[in-house]
Design an enzyme around this catalytic site. Structure first.
Site, PDB file in Angstrom:
ATOM      1  N   SER A   1      14.975  22.243 -15.037  1.00  0.00           N
ATOM      2  CA  SER A   1      13.425  23.118 -15.250  1.00  0.00           C
ATOM      3  C   SER A   1      13.764  23.880 -15.695  1.00  0.00           C
ATOM      4  CB  SER A   1      12.763  23.359 -13.996  1.00  0.00           C
ATOM      5  OG  SER A   1      12.358  23.687 -13.980  1.00  0.00           O
TER       6      SER A   1
ATOM      7  N   LYS B   1      16.256  21.741 -10.091  1.00  0.00           N
ATOM      8  CA  LYS B   1      15.855  20.167 -10.093  1.00  0.00           C
ATOM      9  C   LYS B   1      15.774  19.385 -11.233  1.00  0.00           C
ATOM     10  CE  LYS B   1      11.115  20.164 -10.846  1.00  0.00           C
ATOM     11  NZ  LYS B   1      10.172  19.325 -10.513  1.00  0.00           N
TER      12      LYS B   1
ATOM     13  N   HIS C   1       0.601  -1.283  -0.240  1.00  0.00           N
ATOM     14  CA  HIS C   1      -0.182   0.457   0.020  1.00  0.00           C
ATOM     15  C   HIS C   1       0.754   1.172   0.350  1.00  0.00           C
ATOM     16  CE1 HIS C   1      -3.319  -2.489   0.893  1.00  0.00           C
ATOM     17  NE2 HIS C   1      -2.502  -2.755   1.901  1.00  0.00           N
TER      18      HIS C   1
ATOM     19  N   GLU D   1       9.547   8.817 -16.718  1.00  0.00           N
ATOM     20  CA  GLU D   1       8.232   9.661 -17.191  1.00  0.00           C
ATOM     21  C   GLU D   1       8.120   9.388 -18.448  1.00  0.00           C
ATOM     22  OE1 GLU D   1       7.467  13.414 -14.585  1.00  0.00           O
ATOM     23  OE2 GLU D   1       9.629  13.664 -15.077  1.00  0.00           O
TER      24      GLU D   1
END
Ligand code: ARG
Length: 442
Positions: free
Chosen positions: A262, A268, A141, A275
């Site tokens: 970024s 970043k 979970h 992704e």
């Protein structure tokens, strides 16, 4: 209406079948000669012409556009060797021809994908072996559950890829059936020798029903399904890499080249490759739905709808190959931050199950033990303490059964190494696992 010709045709997307088509035509021509359907010297000319086209393909030369690649080759052949080229299409239709081409092509691609998966598995096994002492929390979970070896976690993916390869093997069996000789739909009155063609083209079997043979694309659907499941497995790993790279976890780093910054936020590093792989699964699943929908309700036998099978099949296979290549390199560059993963095992009371087992080993019924440890965890939360920070007195307040040795039970490394059941996470069991998967990869 020039555009309608383009609309009906498939030349814009079936060009990559050119080699499979020529290979198929050469085998077909050899059979026509062997069975005496055409003369030997005609056959020789045809094969010579086909070979010359094949040879020119390695140069800059491009075949002139026709309705589809099959017509384009036949037309080019006739341009090169004259009217005798018109004999090639005896006892054959584009319907059995295109089904054959796709099967020839996919058989090769299945093997290529399997090889890529094997390379990926070897990288995983190597990474697991090198990090055999890295301990991290295992989750259910997405909540901290029990400590595990990072190697154990990685190896789970090697087994998924193993099943993926087995599924491809199975798909290969159903792809390895020759439709050629089924002609348009009803077979042919020429005395063809289908087994001979199958032998030349290295097909294990020949199709049993000509109607089925020209309209069957099950193998292609199955192929895209196999690819979809590979993609799905990759997305699960990518998702974990994305989580593990997040500063909240901070378990791993990957080579900078798999990330990007970024344009606005200077701090970043985004896990773009992971992704993109996760995103590409969307289009691959879309390819599967496209295949199913193209075939749905289609009456026998061949219908032109079937030519729309190629874009999804090619899209799925091109993208999965890219994804496997990228993820292989990415995992190769993966570094575990050993102290961070270990520190993370201190959170979330992931030794609680051991304490329950401790009591159960001392004759306390497990359900009773479970309740007692739950109370201890609540107590720890209240006192802002970890399980191994409680004193013996505190433990004994809950149960006199607890002895000093419980602290050994709470040691994270000990916990991992007590998990000795077959397939479990102890170092010994994981080493055995590595041996077993290596045997499969030989
Ligand atoms: N281009 C077609 C395909 O890819 C093959 C042509 C079969 N055409 C026909 N009219 N029977 O499926």
């Amino acid at each position: 209406m020039q555009n309608l010709k383009k609309f009906i045709g498939s030349f814009s997307f079936d060009g990559r079948l050119i080699e499979s088509d020529i290979t198929g035509s050469i085998a077909h021509t050899k059979m026509l000669v062997k069975t005496g359907i055409i003369g030997a010297s005609d056959g020789k000319k045809i094969i010579f012409g086909l070979m010359s086209i094949l040879k020119d393909l390695s140069k800059e030369w491009k075949i002139p556009e026709e309705e589809d690649i099959h017509y384009a080759i036949e037309k080019e052949l006739i341009r090169r060797i004259g009217i005798v080229g018109c004999k090639m299409h005896t006892a054959r239709s584009r319907n059995d021809q295109v089904a054959t081409d796709l099967r020839i092509y996919l058989k090769q691609e299945i093997n290529k994908i399997k090889n890529l998966l094997t390379t990926f598995q070897k990288i995983i096994v190597e990474k697991a072996s090198k990090n055999i002492d890295v301990i991290m929390p295992g989750f259910t979970h997405l909540q901290p559950a029990q400590p595990i070896l990072a190697a154990h976690h990685l190896l789970a993916y090697a087994w998924m890829m193993q099943r993926d390869k087995e599924r491809l093997d199975d798909c290969y069996k159903r792809t390895d059936i020759l439709p050629l000789g089924s002609a348009a739909l009803s077979g042919t009155s020429f005395k063809v020798d289908r087994s001979y063609v199958a032998k030349i083209l290295n097909f294990k079997n020949i199709s049993e029903n000509s109607l089925d043979a020209v309209s069957d694309r099950d193998f292609a659907v199955e192929f895209v399904f196999c690819v979809s499941l590979i993609a799905l497995h990759l997305t699960r790993l990518c998702e974990e890499i994305i989580l593990w790279m997040n500063p909240e976890f901070d378990y791993v780093t990957i080579d900078d080249k798999f990330t990007s910054g970024s344009s606005m936020m200077p701090q970043k590093r985004n896990p773009d490759c992971a992704e993109v792989i996760r995103g590409k699964s969307g289009r691959i699943f879309g390819d599967l739905i496209a295949m199913l929908t193209i075939l749905k309700s289609l009456p026998l036998a061949y219908n032109r709808d079937l030519q729309e099978d190629k874009p999804p099949v090619f899209d799925a296979l091109d993208n999965i190959k890219l994804c496997i290549e990228v993820i292989s390199e990415m995992i190769d560059s993966l570094k575990f931050l050993k102290e961070k993963t270990l520190r993370s095992t201190k959170k979330g009371f992931i030794a609680a199950t051991e304490l329950a087992d401790y009591l159960a080993n001392n004759d306390i019924p497990f359900r009773v033990a479970h309740k007692l440890i739950k109370d201890i965890v609540l107590y720890c939360k209240k006192k802002s303490k970890m399980l191994n920070e409680l004193s013996m007195e505190e433990y004994n307040k809950f149960s006199p059964i607890f002895k000093k040795d419980i602290f050994e039970y709470l040691d994270i490394k000990n916990i991992v190494n007590t998990k000795t059941s077959y397939g479990a996470t102890s170092k010994k069991a994981v080493m055995r696992q590595i041996k077993n998967i290596k045997r499969k990869l030989k």
